[in-house]
Design an enzyme around this catalytic site. Sequence first.
Site, PDB file in Angstrom:
ATOM      1  CD  GLU A 107      12.776   0.083  10.582  1.00  0.00           C
ATOM      2  OE1 GLU A 107      11.864   0.226  11.227  1.00  0.00           O
ATOM      3  OE2 GLU A 107      13.818   0.415  10.355  1.00  0.00           O
ATOM      4  CB  CYS A 141       6.624  -4.776   9.061  1.00  0.00           C
ATOM      5  SG  CYS A 141       8.087  -4.184  10.099  1.00  0.00           S
ATOM      6  CB  SER A 146       9.553   6.827  10.056  1.00  0.00           C
ATOM      7  OG  SER A 146       9.157   6.307  11.315  1.00  0.00           O
ATOM      8  CG  ASN A 151      -4.518   6.185  13.312  1.00  0.00           C
ATOM      9  OD1 ASN A 151      -5.166   7.272  13.429  1.00  0.00           O
ATOM     10  ND2 ASN A 151      -3.092   6.376  12.811  1.00  0.00           N
ATOM     11  CD  GLU A 165      -2.941  -1.157   2.439  1.00  0.00           C
ATOM     12  OE1 GLU A 165      -3.712  -1.955   2.140  1.00  0.00           O
ATOM     13  OE2 GLU A 165      -2.754  -0.295   3.186  1.00  0.00           O
ATOM     14  CB  CYS A 219       0.152   6.407  11.317  1.00  0.00           C
ATOM     15  SG  CYS A 219       0.867   7.765  11.151  1.00  0.00           S
TER      16      CYS A 219
END
Length: 346
Positions: free
Chosen positions: A159, A105, A188, A293, A84, A335
């Site tokens: 990651e 991940c 990030s 979220n 995505e 997120c």
Amino acid sequence: MIKSRREQFETLFPDQPAFRWKQIEQGLFSTAESWEDLTSLSKEIREKISSIPFSTVEPENILKSGNGDTHKVILKVEGDKEIESVLMKNKREAWTICVSSQIGCAMRCGFCATGKMGLSRSLTADEIIDQYRFWQRYLDERPELEGRISNIVFMGMGEPLANYGAVKESLNAILKHTDIGRTRITVSTVGVLPRLEQILTDDDWPHIRLAVSLHSAIPATRKEIVPTSYDEFLPKIEAWAKAYLKKFGNRRHHLTFEYVMLKDVNDSEKHARTLANFVKRIGNVRVNLIPYNLTGVEFQCSTGSATDLFQKILKEKGVVTTIRHTMGDDIAAACGQLIVENNKTK
Ligand code: SAH
């Protein structure tokens, strides 16, 4: 191993001069819609090159938030897998894209939907670059959406520092072929220390902005919510951050700590004070508080008043703190909500 476009090109055209690849890469970032459009290449090259994918990502489904400020695409990649990628309107009347770096991940953060999928594989640099190219074309085809891509965040699935080589390659290509500058790109990371150490001495690593997902400055709490954490993580990240800022920090170049606000887990006044002290010891670090979220039943988002108090405590101690504005939660594009729901990637 998936062969990169460049490797495929070099196999097909072993005798081409080195600048040819640069020309092709530049063409990939242009408005060209196929190899055929790259008219600066000879007809012979254009014919032969058609066996190399012009895009390594194929849109399957696009969702738009009710207010139209967030768009999410599900992209099919090699091996019948899906990722995505998200496009969000930003304050600069332009667009920020959020790219994925892996399919799934391996970090297993309990509050993150992607973490629950496990890791399928890392993306190639082409697949990361092609997410940018997808959105660039998407905007070109929809003039009513106005504005260009001004910012990129590596905050989609995966990651990034567990896919160091491909992320670095994609960053360097984007910096080279677009007008997006280093301060407009943020990677990030959960805090993969060996890779963070590598960044300190890697001359090819472009100094884009880094954000470390801290989520707690209290070791036991961090370990509880970020399973890859360990007892020594916080002192080690502190030492790393000091070394990083000493070497690369300046008025314009700071570090960010991300902090997801989890009700009754990491949002007390004690947590805020511990975080403030931690940050103050390091220096030029900003804190970004992220409203949680929903991704399951284990956690709840901190209340607005708890978040405001948390921010107030940080600010009183002189820590620059922002609260992230949640976008796209109605289309599961916020997120931590990125997961391909038909489970194909599992
Ligand atoms: N693997 C990278 C990128 C993750 S996504 C990292 O760990 O930094 C970007 C940010 O969103 C991270 O700080 C991540 O911890 C946070 N996040 C994950 N799930 C979330 C959720 N459900 N709600 C809010 N933020 C979330």
